[in-house]
Design an enzyme around this catalytic site. Structure first.
Site, PDB file in Angstrom:
ATOM      1  N   ARG A   1       0.832  -1.192   0.000  1.00 40.33           N
ATOM      2  CA  ARG A   1       0.000   0.000   0.000  1.00 40.33           C
ATOM      3  C   ARG A   1       0.869   1.246   0.000  1.00 40.33           C
ATOM      4  NH1 ARG A   1      -4.693  -1.677   4.433  1.00 40.33           N
ATOM      5  NH2 ARG A   1      -5.375  -3.549   3.320  1.00 40.33           N
TER       6      ARG A   1
ATOM      7  N   SER B   1      -8.095  -1.345   1.178  1.00 46.03           N
ATOM      8  CA  SER B   1      -9.060  -1.679   2.218  1.00 46.03           C
ATOM      9  C   SER B   1      -9.810  -0.459   2.743  1.00 46.03           C
ATOM     10  CB  SER B   1      -8.365  -2.432   3.357  1.00 46.03           C
ATOM     11  OG  SER B   1      -9.307  -2.961   4.269  1.00 46.03           O
ATOM     12  N   HIS B   2      -9.598  -0.129   4.009  1.00 45.50           N
ATOM     13  CA  HIS B   2     -10.337   0.944   4.675  1.00 45.50           C
ATOM     14  C   HIS B   2      -9.648   2.292   4.537  1.00 45.50           C
ATOM     15  CE1 HIS B   2      -7.336  -0.788   7.283  1.00 45.50           C
ATOM     16  NE2 HIS B   2      -7.344   0.298   8.025  1.00 45.50           N
TER      17      HIS B   2
ATOM     18  N   ASP C   1     -16.441  -1.648   4.836  1.00 43.45           N
ATOM     19  CA  ASP C   1     -15.359  -0.744   4.444  1.00 43.45           C
ATOM     20  C   ASP C   1     -15.177  -0.730   2.926  1.00 43.45           C
ATOM     21  OD1 ASP C   1     -14.204  -3.270   4.150  1.00 43.45           O
ATOM     22  OD2 ASP C   1     -12.220  -2.569   4.758  1.00 43.45           O
TER      23      ASP C   1
ATOM     24  N   ASP D   1     -13.292  -2.256   0.669  1.00 45.42           N
ATOM     25  CA  ASP D   1     -13.314  -3.505  -0.103  1.00 45.42           C
ATOM     26  C   ASP D   1     -14.274  -4.530   0.488  1.00 45.42           C
ATOM     27  OD1 ASP D   1     -11.670  -3.944   2.127  1.00 45.42           O
ATOM     28  OD2 ASP D   1     -10.491  -5.464   1.100  1.00 45.42           O
TER      29      ASP D   1
ATOM     30  N   ASP E   1     -14.542  -6.108   3.305  1.00 45.47           N
ATOM     31  CA  ASP E   1     -14.147  -7.247   4.148  1.00 45.47           C
ATOM     32  C   ASP E   1     -14.315  -6.936   5.633  1.00 45.47           C
ATOM     33  OD1 ASP E   1     -11.976  -5.525   4.401  1.00 45.47           O
ATOM     34  OD2 ASP E   1     -10.454  -7.077   4.154  1.00 45.47           O
ATOM     35  N   ARG E   2     -14.456  -5.671   6.002  1.00 48.30           N
ATOM     36  CA  ARG E   2     -14.679  -5.298   7.398  1.00 48.30           C
ATOM     37  C   ARG E   2     -16.136  -4.890   7.603  1.00 48.30           C
ATOM     38  NH1 ARG E   2      -9.188  -2.834   9.814  1.00 48.30           N
ATOM     39  NH2 ARG E   2      -7.745  -3.714   8.296  1.00 48.30           N
TER      40      ARG E   2
ATOM     41  N   THR F   1      -2.008 -10.922  13.961  1.00 51.28           N
ATOM     42  CA  THR F   1      -2.884 -10.172  13.069  1.00 51.28           C
ATOM     43  C   THR F   1      -2.550 -10.527  11.619  1.00 51.28           C
ATOM     44  OG1 THR F   1      -3.123  -8.366  14.640  1.00 51.28           O
ATOM     45  CG2 THR F   1      -3.567  -7.864  12.340  1.00 51.28           C
TER      46      THR F   1
ATOM     47  N   GLU G   1     -11.209 -10.485  14.120  1.00 52.93           N
ATOM     48  CA  GLU G   1     -10.199  -9.531  14.562  1.00 52.93           C
ATOM     49  C   GLU G   1     -10.900  -8.322  15.175  1.00 52.93           C
ATOM     50  OE1 GLU G   1      -6.718 -10.174  11.197  1.00 52.93           O
ATOM     51  OE2 GLU G   1      -8.228  -8.640  10.868  1.00 52.93           O
TER      52      GLU G   1
ATOM     53  N   SER H   1     -10.198  -5.411  14.659  1.00 49.77           N
ATOM     54  CA  SER H   1     -10.197  -4.330  13.675  1.00 49.77           C
ATOM     55  C   SER H   1     -11.376  -4.464  12.714  1.00 49.77           C
ATOM     56  CB  SER H   1      -8.872  -4.294  12.920  1.00 49.77           C
ATOM     57  OG  SER H   1      -8.559  -5.565  12.379  1.00 49.77           O
TER      58      SER H   1
ATOM     59  N   LYS I   1     -11.736 -12.245   5.581  1.00 52.51           N
ATOM     60  CA  LYS I   1     -12.823 -11.724   6.394  1.00 52.51           C
ATOM     61  C   LYS I   1     -13.906 -11.207   5.452  1.00 52.51           C
ATOM     62  CE  LYS I   1      -9.916  -7.646   7.380  1.00 52.51           C
ATOM     63  NZ  LYS I   1      -8.558  -8.216   7.295  1.00 52.51           N
TER      64      LYS I   1
END
Length: 651
Positions: free
Chosen positions: A93, A192-193, A368, A370, A372-373, A436, A455, A457, A468
């Protein structure tokens, strides 16, 4: 540059063949990137005559039409390494402007191809898609041209380049194309987020044939390759593919046919969810006049699934969807589903600072960038991620058909609260504490040792895929609510999210928990802070003396270490996974540097206290944790090292 094809025909190549599939699904609104990095390069010198063909070469292949001309050629491009292309826990990233540097993305992609076994590249099928953030459309075209040059047989792309990270995992594991092909891996384009846009973040990671993130053995190889790379392969004259139109485009290159299949982003994922959950029971819940629902996509890729899933399949009102149009910059917001950044949802659920006369919905959730959260909310009630995975595990067998035969085991990341541990002990389930990173859960799942994991997070999932899964978690909660209310839909009052959580605390005790994030701090200062915390662990008596000076009533530290994990499946050892201070009353302080940012460092402090006295489980979390928070901030000297007087985010 060096052309690898021996000759190029002196005729205009034919248009690539495109096979359109009829569909009733409209294209999702999605802006196009305003720039293009890669331009077609044509051979300037006259073409030599072609060499004579052998009889075998003149004989057309069975079932194929002989190509009149080679559509694309392969070029070797010289390059030099870039510093810092080390994949973190969720890939590489960086800022968009870093990825836009000539050769930067190509270096990482070629280093990845070179790190994979030959059979997972040559003649293989790979997925290339992501959360649709800025630069995704350019990246998909670049990676597609490189895949063709490296001998990949087909590339699958979600329409408009959109595929959630969990959907990619599902597609690798489940999708079989019309020609019988299955994917061996995927380039997932996401940060991600993290925010998106021309000056914000971009990311790329590779997932393997099991649908999960590449293990450390592969990411270490990728990083090693990035430090020595001198050239990469690309089909520069391969035409760009229209990623907005469903269908298969077929090209011909030096190694034969090459296909790009643009397919519907949601169909495969929805099919999988319908095999896991009882959609009919959820539909009955959503149809109840006493139940109201709200989902916030935060303008991320979840919007590609939300209407199809919640409205078309489950019957929710479209007005229950917030920010469900995917945007390259996430609407200028921060697509992180927490109380700080999901502001509109938080306000609607009655948890904001402003007062409103409008009654909040019974259930709210967000995903989020993508998807996954996730974040789960009740009416004026926040469910911590640590409690969420524990409650799902405690209710899964009764509420979710997929788990009807029982759970194989459960697992959590080390910083996550021990709420899941207590459930596992009470239900006699196998339990694992891992570093993690979802790849550690994947190993357990592949070995048949874990069914549900999570997790702190805001990541929750199960062994249906190897990532996730934010929408899965929302459906899991809706399933629990549907089960708890199956005989009560016509009653005076439904069982609420808050009711379920309070009952869980009464049964298993409460883990008061909070996390302080200090984002984008100076990386060297962060390392010095962590080094000092490790140094303090050499004398627990000195640590306890310091703690008593800060808060006399806090329990003594009975052990302290840097978390180290030996994988029970493959025996691999992961060191330096976070600094722990464990107190005699079950409290914990955990300090960790996060690997999910694109610049600087993020220091995360996790503070937890367990309370099994039911008369004390209803306290305000901030009050219960206040003494430990004071200890954490002063013991770590966070302000002294970082200059920050307050965290960026508190969850």
């Amino acid at each position: 540059m060096i052309l690898l094809c021996s000759w190029a025909p002196a005729i205009i190549p034919p248009r690539p063949r495109r096979f359109r599939h009829r569909t009733t699904t409209p294209s999702l609104p999605h802006s196009r990137s305003p720039h293009r990095l890669l331009h077609r390069q044509l051979c300037a010198s006259p073409s030599p005559p072609p060499p004579p063909l052998s009889p075998a070469q003149r004989r057309p292949r069975v079932g194929a039409q002989p190509a009149a001309a080679m559509v694309f050629s392969v070029t070797k491009k010289e390059t030099t390494p870039f510093d810092g292309q080390k994949p973190g826990t969720s890939g590489l990233r960086k800022k968009v402007t870093v990825f836009q540097q000539p050769h930067y993305l190509a270096n990482f992609v070629q280093s990845t191809f070179n790190a994979l076994p030959a059979e997972e590249v040559k003649g293989a099928t790979i997925v290339v898609s992501g959360d649709g953030r800025y630069f995704s459309k350019d990246a998909v075209q670049i990676i597609t041209k490189m895949a063709a040059a490296n001998g990949v047989r087909r590339v699958w792309v979600g329409q408009d380049t959109l595929l959630s990270t969990p959907a990619v995992s599902a597609i690798i594991r489940e999708r079989i194309a019309a020609d019988g092909s299955k994917a061996t891996g995927a380039f997932i384009l996401t940060a991600s987020h993290n925010p998106g846009g021309p000056t914000e973040d971009f990311g790329i990671k590779y997932n393997m044939g099991n649908g999960g993130p590449a293990p450390e053995s592969v990411t270490d190889k990728i990083f090693s390759n990035t430090k020595t790379i001198t050239e990469y392969l690309i089909a520069e004259d391969l035409p760009d593919v229209d990623v907005s139109a469903l269908g298969v485009t077929t090209f011909t290159g030096p190694e034969g046919p090459f296909d790009v299949d643009v397919f519907d982003s949601a169909t495969d994922y929805i099919k999988l969810m319908k095999s896991i959950f009882d959609f009919e029971s959820i539909k009955k819940l959503l149809a109840s006049p006493k139940f109201s629902f709200c989902f916030d996509g935060l303008h991320g890729v979840a919007g590609a699934y939300a209407k199809r899933m919640f409205v078309d399949e489950l019957g929710a009102n479209e007005s229950s969807l917030l920010n469900c149009v995917p945007k390259e910059d996430f609407g200028g917001g921060h697509p992180d589903p927490n109380l700080t950044y999901a502001k509109e949802l938080v306000e609607r659920m009655g948890l904001g600072k402003s007062s409103s006369n409008v009654e909040p919905p019974e259930f709210g959730a967000a995903a989020d960038g993508d998807a996954d959260r996730n974040m789960v909310l009740g009416k004026r009630f926040f469910v911590t991620p640590s409690d969420s995975v524990a409650i799902i595990a405690a209710n899964a067998v009764q509420s979710i058909p997929y788990f009807a035969s029982g759970l194989k085991g459960v697992a959590r990341s080390m910083p996550t609260s021990a709420a899941l541990d207590v459930v596992a002990k009470n239900l006699n389930l196998k339990f694992f504490e891992v570093p993690t990173g979802w790849k550690f859960f994947g190993n357990l799942m592949d070995a048949g040792m874990c069914s549900v994991c999570g997790e702190e997070s805001f990541g929750t999932g199960s062994d249906h895929i190897r990532e996730k899964d934010g929408i899965w978690a929302v459906l899991a909660w809706l399933s629990i609510l549907a089960y708890k209310n199956k005989d009560n839909l016509g009653g005076d009052k439904l069982v609420t999210v808050e009711d379920i959580v309070l009952q869980h605390w009464a049964t298993y005790g409460r883990h008061y928990y909070t996390r302080y994030d200090y984002e984008n701090v100076d990386a060297e200062a962060a390392k010095e802070l962590m080094a000092n915390l490790v140094k303090l662990q050499s004398s627990l008596s000195d640590v306890n003396k310091l703690i008593k000076e800060i808060q006399p009533n806090v329990a003594d530290v009975v052990s302290a270490d840097e978390f180290e994990y030996k994988d029970p499946v493959d025996g691999s050892v992961s060191k330096h996974q976070g600094i722990r201070y464990l107190f005699g009353d079950g409290s914990r302080l955990v300090f960790r540097l996060s690997g999910t940012g694109s610049v600087g460092a993020t220091i995360r402090i996790y503070i937890e206290q367990y309370e099994n006295d039911s008369s004390k489980t209803g306290r305000e979390s901030s009050d219960a944790l206040s003494p430990l928070v004071d200890v954490a901030l002063k013991l770590s000297k966070i302000q002294e090292y970082t200059g920050r007087s307050a965290p960026t985010v508190i969850t």
